[in-house]
Motif scaffolding. Structure first.
Motif, PDB file in Angstrom:
ATOM      1  N   ALA A  45      23.842  97.040 -55.791  1.00  0.00           N
ATOM      2  CA  ALA A  45      24.676  98.156 -55.322  1.00  0.00           C
ATOM      3  C   ALA A  45      25.481  97.670 -54.124  1.00  0.00           C
ATOM      4  CB  ALA A  45      23.815  99.347 -54.919  1.00  0.00           C
ATOM      5  N   ASN A 105      29.982 101.750 -55.229  1.00  0.00           N
ATOM      6  CA  ASN A 105      29.570 101.301 -56.548  1.00  0.00           C
ATOM      7  C   ASN A 105      28.056 101.161 -56.550  1.00  0.00           C
ATOM      8  OD1 ASN A 105      28.856  99.845 -58.843  1.00  0.00           O
ATOM      9  ND2 ASN A 105      30.828  98.821 -58.893  1.00  0.00           N
ATOM     10  N   THR A 106      27.372 102.001 -57.319  1.00  0.00           N
ATOM     11  CA  THR A 106      25.916 101.920 -57.408  1.00  0.00           C
ATOM     12  C   THR A 106      25.473 101.388 -58.756  1.00  0.00           C
ATOM     13  OG1 THR A 106      25.805 104.227 -58.093  1.00  0.00           O
ATOM     14  CG2 THR A 106      25.521 103.758 -55.735  1.00  0.00           C
ATOM     15  N   GLN A 107      26.425 100.996 -59.579  1.00  0.00           N
ATOM     16  CA  GLN A 107      26.086 100.493 -60.905  1.00  0.00           C
ATOM     17  C   GLN A 107      25.538  99.068 -60.805  1.00  0.00           C
ATOM     18  OE1 GLN A 107      29.401 100.172 -63.552  1.00  0.00           O
ATOM     19  NE2 GLN A 107      28.127  99.789 -65.326  1.00  0.00           N
TER      20      GLN A 107
END
Length: 104
Positions: A21, A2-4
């Motif tokens: 992140a 998850n880089t959001q």
């Protein structure tokens, strides 16, 4: 993975947090402290690296007090009690390995 970037969370008592992140192995988090805010003593099984982006912080790690200023960093081993406060307010970048599932 998850880089959001997530929304900023108000944790109360002058502290806000934003997850930047993460994956199962690592997590990066911004933490804002208002002047006088206290990150109470605690410990966890994660390795933690903290970078002081802004401000001046008084860290207590394993019973030893240390002053960290903008540009300084520290490493906190797993299961070591630690906490911090600031007389200036400021911003920390915390990195945890493995990720902090309790932050999600």
């Amino acid at each position: 993975m998850n880089t959001q970037v997530r929304e900023i969370e108000d944790l109360g008592e002058g502290i806000k947090r934003q997850i930047l992140a993460y994956n199962k192995d690592i997590m990066a988090v911004k933490v804002w402290f208002d002047k006088g805010a206290i990150g109470y003593a605690h410990k966890h099984h994660h390795t933690q690296i903290t970078y002081v982006e802004e401000g001046e912080f008084i860290f207590t790690i394993a019973g030893k007090e240390r002053i960290l200023k903008s540009g300084d960093s520290c490493i906190i081993p797993p299961n070591v009690e630690h906490g911090t406060t600031t007389t200036t307010g400021g911003l920390l970048i915390d990195t945890f390995s493995p990720m902090r599932e309790d932050f999600l």
